[in-house]
Design an enzyme around this catalytic site. Structure first.
Site, mmCIF file in Angstrom:
data_model
loop_
_atom_site.group_PDB
_atom_site.id
_atom_site.type_symbol
_atom_site.label_atom_id
_atom_site.label_comp_id
_atom_site.label_asym_id
_atom_site.label_seq_id
_atom_site.Cartn_x
_atom_site.Cartn_y
_atom_site.Cartn_z
ATOM 1 N N ASP A 209 -14.060 6.052 1.635
ATOM 2 C CA ASP A 209 -12.616 5.771 2.789
ATOM 3 C C ASP A 209 -12.125 7.011 2.683
ATOM 4 O O ASP A 209 -11.639 7.529 3.644
ATOM 5 C CB ASP A 209 -11.902 4.661 2.277
ATOM 6 C CG ASP A 209 -10.841 4.512 3.275
ATOM 7 O OD1 ASP A 209 -11.311 4.545 4.320
ATOM 8 O OD2 ASP A 209 -9.592 4.443 2.861
ATOM 9 N N ASP A 210 -11.985 7.963 1.436
ATOM 10 C CA ASP A 210 -11.197 8.828 1.539
ATOM 11 C C ASP A 210 -11.774 10.042 2.496
ATOM 12 O O ASP A 210 -11.254 11.002 2.958
ATOM 13 C CB ASP A 210 -10.986 9.607 -0.065
ATOM 14 C CG ASP A 210 -10.378 8.381 -0.819
ATOM 15 O OD1 ASP A 210 -9.242 8.227 -0.512
ATOM 16 O OD2 ASP A 210 -10.972 7.976 -1.729
ATOM 17 N N ASN B 146 -0.603 11.631 1.182
ATOM 18 C CA ASN B 146 -0.084 10.249 0.533
ATOM 19 C C ASN B 146 0.157 10.402 -0.753
ATOM 20 O O ASN B 146 -0.436 11.305 -1.638
ATOM 21 C CB ASN B 146 -0.816 8.976 0.627
ATOM 22 C CG ASN B 146 -0.817 8.680 2.168
ATOM 23 O OD1 ASN B 146 0.074 8.629 2.884
ATOM 24 N ND2 ASN B 146 -2.208 8.489 2.590
ATOM 25 N N GLU C 211 -13.389 4.791 -3.678
ATOM 26 C CA GLU C 211 -12.119 4.951 -3.223
ATOM 27 C C GLU C 211 -11.348 5.920 -4.411
ATOM 28 O O GLU C 211 -11.336 5.358 -5.561
ATOM 29 C CB GLU C 211 -11.203 3.514 -3.399
ATOM 30 C CG GLU C 211 -9.857 3.691 -2.673
ATOM 31 C CD GLU C 211 -9.904 3.935 -1.174
ATOM 32 O OE1 GLU C 211 -8.893 5.041 -0.834
ATOM 33 O OE2 GLU C 211 -10.657 3.624 -0.288
ATOM 34 N N ASP C 212 -10.918 6.918 -3.840
ATOM 35 C CA ASP C 212 -9.872 7.815 -4.916
ATOM 36 C C ASP C 212 -10.685 8.530 -5.926
ATOM 37 O O ASP C 212 -10.220 8.316 -7.267
ATOM 38 C CB ASP C 212 -8.576 7.135 -5.264
ATOM 39 C CG ASP C 212 -7.572 7.090 -4.186
ATOM 40 O OD1 ASP C 212 -7.843 7.560 -3.184
ATOM 41 O OD2 ASP C 212 -6.606 6.516 -4.476
ATOM 42 N N TYR D 252 0.939 -1.093 0.088
ATOM 43 C CA TYR D 252 0.031 0.069 -0.003
ATOM 44 C C TYR D 252 0.891 1.292 0.013
ATOM 45 O O TYR D 252 2.080 1.291 -0.573
ATOM 46 C CB TYR D 252 -0.985 -0.004 1.082
ATOM 47 C CG TYR D 252 -2.080 1.030 0.921
ATOM 48 C CD1 TYR D 252 -2.749 0.848 -0.190
ATOM 49 C CD2 TYR D 252 -2.406 1.964 1.808
ATOM 50 C CE1 TYR D 252 -4.028 1.765 -0.386
ATOM 51 C CE2 TYR D 252 -3.513 2.767 1.517
ATOM 52 C CZ TYR D 252 -4.227 2.917 0.570
ATOM 53 O OH TYR D 252 -5.370 3.626 0.030
ATOM 54 N N ARG E 280 -8.299 10.283 -8.858
ATOM 55 C CA ARG E 280 -7.663 11.101 -7.652
ATOM 56 C C ARG E 280 -6.674 10.146 -7.042
ATOM 57 O O ARG E 280 -7.319 9.924 -5.646
ATOM 58 C CB ARG E 280 -8.424 11.891 -6.795
ATOM 59 C CG ARG E 280 -7.863 12.915 -6.259
ATOM 60 C CD ARG E 280 -7.905 13.102 -4.691
ATOM 61 N NE ARG E 280 -7.630 12.018 -4.093
ATOM 62 C CZ ARG E 280 -7.681 11.714 -2.942
ATOM 63 N NH1 ARG E 280 -8.407 12.383 -2.001
ATOM 64 N NH2 ARG E 280 -7.149 10.447 -2.371
ATOM 65 N N LYS F 199 -6.194 -2.086 -1.115
ATOM 66 C CA LYS F 199 -7.028 -1.832 -0.073
ATOM 67 C C LYS F 199 -7.451 -3.142 0.240
ATOM 68 O O LYS F 199 -7.634 -3.638 1.471
ATOM 69 C CB LYS F 199 -8.195 -0.832 -0.455
ATOM 70 C CG LYS F 199 -7.860 0.516 -0.401
ATOM 71 C CD LYS F 199 -7.919 1.022 0.606
ATOM 72 C CE LYS F 199 -7.642 2.718 0.815
ATOM 73 N NZ LYS F 199 -7.798 3.227 1.839
#
Length: 577
Positions: free
Chosen positions: A274-275, A424, A251-252, A109, A162, A180
């Site tokens: 999650d973000d 990150n 996610e993202d 990750y 993203r 993930k």
């Protein structure tokens, strides 16, 4: 239950019957044992000659793979090696990961997964998960119908726009759902046969992959607007038709889609972003832990957030709810947040304010008396000088955004300033822990999004707390799956944050770390899952699981990698037939 060709390996604890033999058995990553097949199994499944004669153990295989892994020169090579192992032998991959989580977490990750996404097309070896491309939108239900996916309980889905702080990676974004879900299994214990990464390929606006002859995605500019929304709707409908009780993690997604898609679907199925929510919960849990060090209660915190996108606003929104729960009025709590974006501090009346930002913009009247360096833009330094925040949280993706001037000004206003550069990968962090410690004369309370080397505090080596979503999402997902939660709510994430804070070593000694060590992530996931599931039950969102049965239901979902004994199913085929 027999394992038929093309079917996923059953989630069992006893022996396992399979009809696969020979090469087909060795090629199934959920069933392959490599050299650990016993003599009797080699006889039964026509494996003699396909394997070297040595009969090994899982422990020997883990040692061998770890030795090979450590010989590679770069982390990207290690990432590729682990990906190949994941595709060939899932039990061995997860045993290696679980037993060496601190060393391997940065490889599977963040931060290495960022480079893995950028090099996805070059590193691609074997298909994993599903690529749902917009040109194939009429085939969605046919694609999802594959019997190999019959036991899916958790999905991580991205559109690749993203990726971490790296931006639009197109189809390369698939590396994120894969990573993930690896943590869902290694930390949360979900069986790999029950997890599915999905890439929504709607094109990319990044010219680098589009001009790369090796690019594997759909070569088209990124589709937006109604056509994009219709495709997402079609995908969600196909998913819920195939798996009515599935957990779906977004996610993202870019900020213009992340919040609105969450709002659109959060009351239709068991889903979360999650973000937004995972990042919020881990930041909130770590800030609650920091209170044990600073002595400043939550209701007295003043928080500056650099990066007012979906992640930053998610953090502020959850902390605001927790402040209200602790006794502050809504307006008083909202005034404690200072959201700074590319145009400076968000103030009511500014143009371009997004709907999800409105509840946490500063009132113009509250800043009228501020002294500003540039009246046309209120910078982070202006906020620090005038509002004197107790905590700085960075989710901007802008390296070095927490400058020495900003940090030293924060330290002048606080005996123990809380500073969390959470962006990150590592290259995007707002500051390094070493600099933060130096600029605050060793007084900063630090949490980072990516792993950093230990720092020296008072002459002693001290591990930097990795304020990473891996402390939250595996447990939230595990708890939701275990009780078949109908929805995932913000109050469930509040419960998760509190469970994380309750596990803080700093509760017993303020000189200790804010977060448990990475080696304890599986224990943390269980505690977070328990808190999440209990909250779901309190809200009437758990299907048929009584409170006193929740702990057992969670433990029953926590798979540990080990080789089961195999027996040949009736009607098993000889390899090649």
């Amino acid at each position: 239950m027999p394992h038929a060709p093309g079917q996923p390996a059953p989630v069992e604890t006893g022996d396992l019957a399979t009809a696969l033999t020979g090469w087909e058995l060795l090629a199934d990553p959920l069933l392959n044992k490599g050299t650990a097949f016993t003599e009797a199994e080699r006889n039964a499944f026509d494996l003699h000659g396909l394997l070297p004669p040595h009969i090994g153990t899982l422990e020997e295989q883990v040692s061998r793979r770890l030795m090979v892994l450590r010989r590679f020169a770069s982390d990207l090579e290690r990432y590729a090696f682990l990906s190949e192992l994941h595709d060939n032998n899932e039990t061995l991959f997860f045993a290696l990961l679980e037993q060496n989580i601190e060393e391997l977490l940065p490889l599977v990750y963040t931060p290495t997964v960022g480079a893995g996404c950028q090099q996805f097309s070059q590193l691609f070896r074997k298909p994993r998960g599903l690529f749902l491309s917009l040109p194939h939108r009429q085939r969605l239900r046919q694609i999802l119908a594959n019997p190999r996916f019959d036991r899916i309980e958790a999905i991580v889905l991205t559109d690749g726009e993203r990726i971490l702080g790296l931006g639009d990676q197109g189809a390369g974004g698939m590396g994120i759902p894969i990573g993930k879900l690896a943590l869902y299994t290694a930390c949360g214990g979900l069986h790999p046969a029950t997890t599915l990464p999905i890439m929504l390929d709607v094109g990319t606006d990044n010219q680098e992959p589009l001009t790369d002859p090796l690019y594997l995605g759909w070569r088209h500019e990124r589709v937006r607007g109604q056509e994009y929304d219709d495709f997402v709707e079609a995908v969600v409908c196909a998913i819920t038709h195939r798996w009515p009780h599935v957990l779906l993690q977004w996610e993202d997604f870019a900020k213009n889609n992340a919040s609105r898609l969450l709002e659109r679907y959060r009351d239709r199925l068991c889903t979360f972003n999650d973000d937004i929510q995972g990042t919020a919960a881990v930041a909130a849990g770590t800030l609650l832990s920091a209170i044990n060090v600073t002595g400043v209660p939550l209701t007295e915190q003043r928080i500056a957030v650099l990066g007012a996108g979906s992640a930053g606003c998610g953090i502020a929104s959850l902390l605001l709810k927790m402040m209200v729960e602790a006794g502050l009025a809504d307006g008083v709590a909202a005034a404690r947040f200072y959201m700074v974006d590319r145009d400076g501090l968000l103030v009511d009346g500014m143009s371009g304010i997004e709907p999800f930002q409105l509840p946490i913009v500063q009132q113009r009247a509250a800043i009228e008396s501020w002294t500003l360096d540039h009246p046309d833009k209120i910078s982070l330094l202006d906020v620090v000088k005038n509002a004197k925040p107790t905590a700085l949280i960075g989710v901007s993706g802008q390296p070095a955004a927490f400058s020495e001037t900003v940090v030293r000004a924060t330290a002048r206003n606080n005996h123990r300033p809380v500073i969390f550069p959470l962006s990150n990968p590592t290259s995007r962090a707002e500051a390094t822990p070493e600099d933060l410690l130096h600029w605050t004369e060793g007084r900063a309370v630090i949490g980072t999004g990516s792993p950093f080397p230990p720092i020296t505090r008072n002459g002693v080596k001290f591990k930097v707390d990795q304020t990473n979503n891996s402390y939250i999402f595996p447990g939230v997902g595990l708890g939701a799956v275990a009780v078949k939660a109908q929805r995932v709510t913000d109050t469930m994430f509040m419960a998760a944050a509190k469970a994380l804070a309750a596990a803080s070593p700093a509760r017993d000694n303020p000189a200790n770390n804010l977060l448990p060590p990475v080696t304890a992530l599986r224990d943390v996931a269980f505690a977070v899952a328990l808190a999440t599931a209990i909250q779901a039950r309190k809200e009437g969102l758990a299907r048929g699981v009584e409170t006193d049965a929740i702990e057992a239901a969670i433990r029953a979902k926590m798979w540990s990698p080990r080789y089961l004994p195999y027996r040949r199913a009736a009607g098993g085929r000889t390899s090649g037939q």
